[in-house]
Design an enzyme around this catalytic site. Structure first.
Site, PDB file in Angstrom:
ATOM      1  CD1 TRP A   1     -53.552  77.693   2.255  1.00  0.00           C
ATOM      2  CD2 TRP A   1     -53.373  78.128  -0.287  1.00  0.00           C
ATOM      3  NE1 TRP A   1     -54.489  76.959   1.500  1.00  0.00           N
ATOM      4  CE2 TRP A   1     -54.717  78.085  -0.239  1.00  0.00           C
ATOM      5  CE3 TRP A   1     -53.068  79.064  -1.188  1.00  0.00           C
ATOM      6  CZ2 TRP A   1     -55.885  77.718  -1.010  1.00  0.00           C
ATOM      7  CZ3 TRP A   1     -54.200  79.104  -2.338  1.00  0.00           C
ATOM      8  CH2 TRP A   1     -55.618  78.233  -1.771  1.00  0.00           C
TER       9      TRP A   1
ATOM     10  CB  SER B   1     -52.953  70.541  -3.943  1.00  0.00           C
ATOM     11  OG  SER B   1     -53.615  69.745  -3.116  1.00  0.00           O
TER      12      SER B   1
ATOM     13  CG  HIS C   1     -49.290  69.712  -0.604  1.00  0.00           C
ATOM     14  ND1 HIS C   1     -49.202  69.524  -1.753  1.00  0.00           N
ATOM     15  CD2 HIS C   1     -51.053  69.821   0.010  1.00  0.00           C
ATOM     16  CE1 HIS C   1     -49.808  69.085  -2.284  1.00  0.00           C
ATOM     17  NE2 HIS C   1     -51.067  69.419  -1.933  1.00  0.00           N
TER      18      HIS C   1
ATOM     19  CG  LEU D   1     -58.655  67.050  -0.809  1.00  0.00           C
ATOM     20  CD1 LEU D   1     -58.966  66.572  -2.745  1.00  0.00           C
ATOM     21  CD2 LEU D   1     -57.635  66.307   0.280  1.00  0.00           C
TER      22      LEU D   1
ATOM     23  CD  GLU E   1     -44.832  70.439  -2.124  1.00  0.00           C
ATOM     24  OE1 GLU E   1     -44.831  71.155  -3.597  1.00  0.00           O
ATOM     25  OE2 GLU E   1     -46.152  70.441  -2.750  1.00  0.00           O
TER      26      GLU E   1
END
Length: 464
Positions: free
Chosen positions: A334, A191, A332, A112, A301
């Protein structure tokens, strides 16, 4: 469904019926290996890939920049968006050693908060190193903050997002022309990019052989989802979802919902993964038991898990094979997406025709290699011919023969050398290894007709 401790995942192969697969590759010793899902039966073969409609004005490359000899940035003018879009390519392992070959492509989408200058995958993961030994062109579109990589009804914040047109119609002829990609395509993302990967694959049946969603939102129109997406777009840069698809009652929402169009994914190799929001090995625990300090990542998540499970159930009901990986923890963020990128590769490789592809080589210049062994690492290609000499590719750079024997060229200097034409270009062959500059603030390679100097401030530059 059974949980596995630590960072391990519960992996389900979705066929009819559901069959358990294995555990994640970084499981404790003795854990079973992840197995790719069985091949779809011939009856489930995808339709022929659609031929993209011809654009009234073709996209064109307006600028090129080589970060290294294997990572290149293109600025592609998009007629649909009326602007230049940066696209980076991590070139296939055999790009230089087999200059007549073409390679499958794997589009890898950002999240996003995608930046305009660099892919989050480059910033936050080891994606460059991971794909160096793989014979696939990894395509990284840059930008597209809060866009869902789709065609918007109206411009917003000065951006005329027409990403589906760009990715499906405008960019492929460029990738499949000068950049030697085949029409064997995969798409993956995290995502927002995971949502978009399934959205684009379902809206363009047969265009992609493989589609993967890492923590994507895979239902767009269930109760409350348009409102949740509107909140996310507002939070992710101040965008208005009304300008993307219109109000929640607009048919465009349903037209872009991967869940509602799951049937069109039949024949595409599918990979879906998510955590569950509980504190995991890459999270900082809060004072609340089982809850991470990454509060927004917890909620996102959970939303991904719910919609991913519903999407997987829908695939199962339709008898469409796919692999669903549900981690027993994780928010949520990396490190989990990097993990899924690596874990999903065997399935992606199978779908792209690379299941048995491995580097087949031995060191061809042992004396020179031993001097730089720590930097060069493993060999990736056999020795091959270049204008005036020979070369061999390694994980950390290239050895290229010249009038003073094999010399190492790599990193930013290697990228600038390619931009100058490489061994057949204006600089000729290398006459030195990479070495420190006289002031110790940079690095330099000398060549037959000049040199390339690299500094942190200016990057790599040709001097004569």
């Amino acid at each position: 469904m059974t949980g596995v401790a630590g960072a391990a995942a519960t992996v389900l192969v979705l066929t009819a019926p559901v069959v358990p697969a294995g555990a994640a590759p970084d499981d404790p010793p003795g854990a079973p290996a992840v197995q790719p899902p069985p091949a779809a039966p011939e009856s489930a073969a995808p339709p022929p890939a659609p031929v993209p409609a011809a654009a009234t004005e073709p996209a064109r490359v307006t600028n090129t920049f080589w970060y290294t000899d294997r990572r290149v940035a293109l600025w592609v003018h998009s007629p649909a968006m009326k602007t230049n879009i940066q696209v980076q390519i991590l070139l296939a392992r055999d790009w230089w050693s087999k200059p007549k070959d073409k390679f499958p492509q794997l589009v890898t989408l950002d999240g996003l908060r995608a930046q305009e200058d660099q892919s989050g995958w480059i910033i936050n993961t080891d994606i460059e190193n991971f794909y160096r030994d793989k014979n696939v062109n990894v395509v990284l579109p840059i930008g597209g903050e809060s866009s869902f990589y789709t065609d918007w009804k109206e411009p917003d914040k000065g951006k005329n997002y027409q990403w589906e047109t760009f990715l499906i119609r405008e960019l492929p002829p460029i990738l499949e022309g000068d950049w030697r990609s085949t029409d064997v395509r995969g798409i993956q993302g995290l995502s927002m990019g995971g949502s978009a990967a399934m959205m684009l694959a379902s809206r363009n049946p047969g265009f992609y052989k493989y589609a993967a969603s890492f923590s994507g939102i895979l239902q767009m129109t269930s109760y409350g989802m348009p409102q949740a997406i509107q909140f996310a777009l507002r939070d992710g840069g101040g965008y208005d979802s009304m300008k993307m698809f219109g109000p929640p009652s607009d048919p465009a929402w349903k037209e872009h919902d991967p869940y509602l169009h799951a049937e069109k994914l039949r024949g595409t190799s599918l990979y879906v993964s998510s955590g569950n929001g509980l504190v995991g090995p890459h999270d900082s625990p809060s004072d609340i038991p089982l809850l991470a300090t990454n509060y927004s990542g917890v909620g996102l998540e959970i939303l991904s898990r719910v919609t991913s499970q519903q999407f997987a159930i829908k695939l199962n009901q339709l008898g469409i094979p796919g692999q669903a990986v549900y981690r027993p923890s994780g928010t949520h963020t990396w490190p989990y997406w990097e993990f899924e990128m690596q874990q999903s590769w065997p399935q992606a490789a199978g779908a792209l025709g690379l299941m048995n592809d491995r580097p087949m080589c031995k060191v061809g210049f042992p004396k020179a290699y031993n001097v730089h062994k720590e930097t060069l690492g493993e060999c990736l290609t056999p020795v091959y011919g270049v204008p005036g000499g020979k070369a061999q590719d390694f994980r950390g750079g290239r050895l290229i023969t010249g009038p003073k024997g094999p010399k190492m060229v790599g990193g930013g200097i290697g990228g600038e050398y390619v931009a100058a034409g490489g061994p057949g270009g204006k600089l000729g062959l290398p006459t030195s290894d990479e070495m420190p500059t006289r002031d110790g603030k940079g690095r330099v390679n000398t060549f037959q007709k000049g040199r390339i100097v690299w500094t942190a401030a200016d990057g790599a530059k040709v001097t004569r």
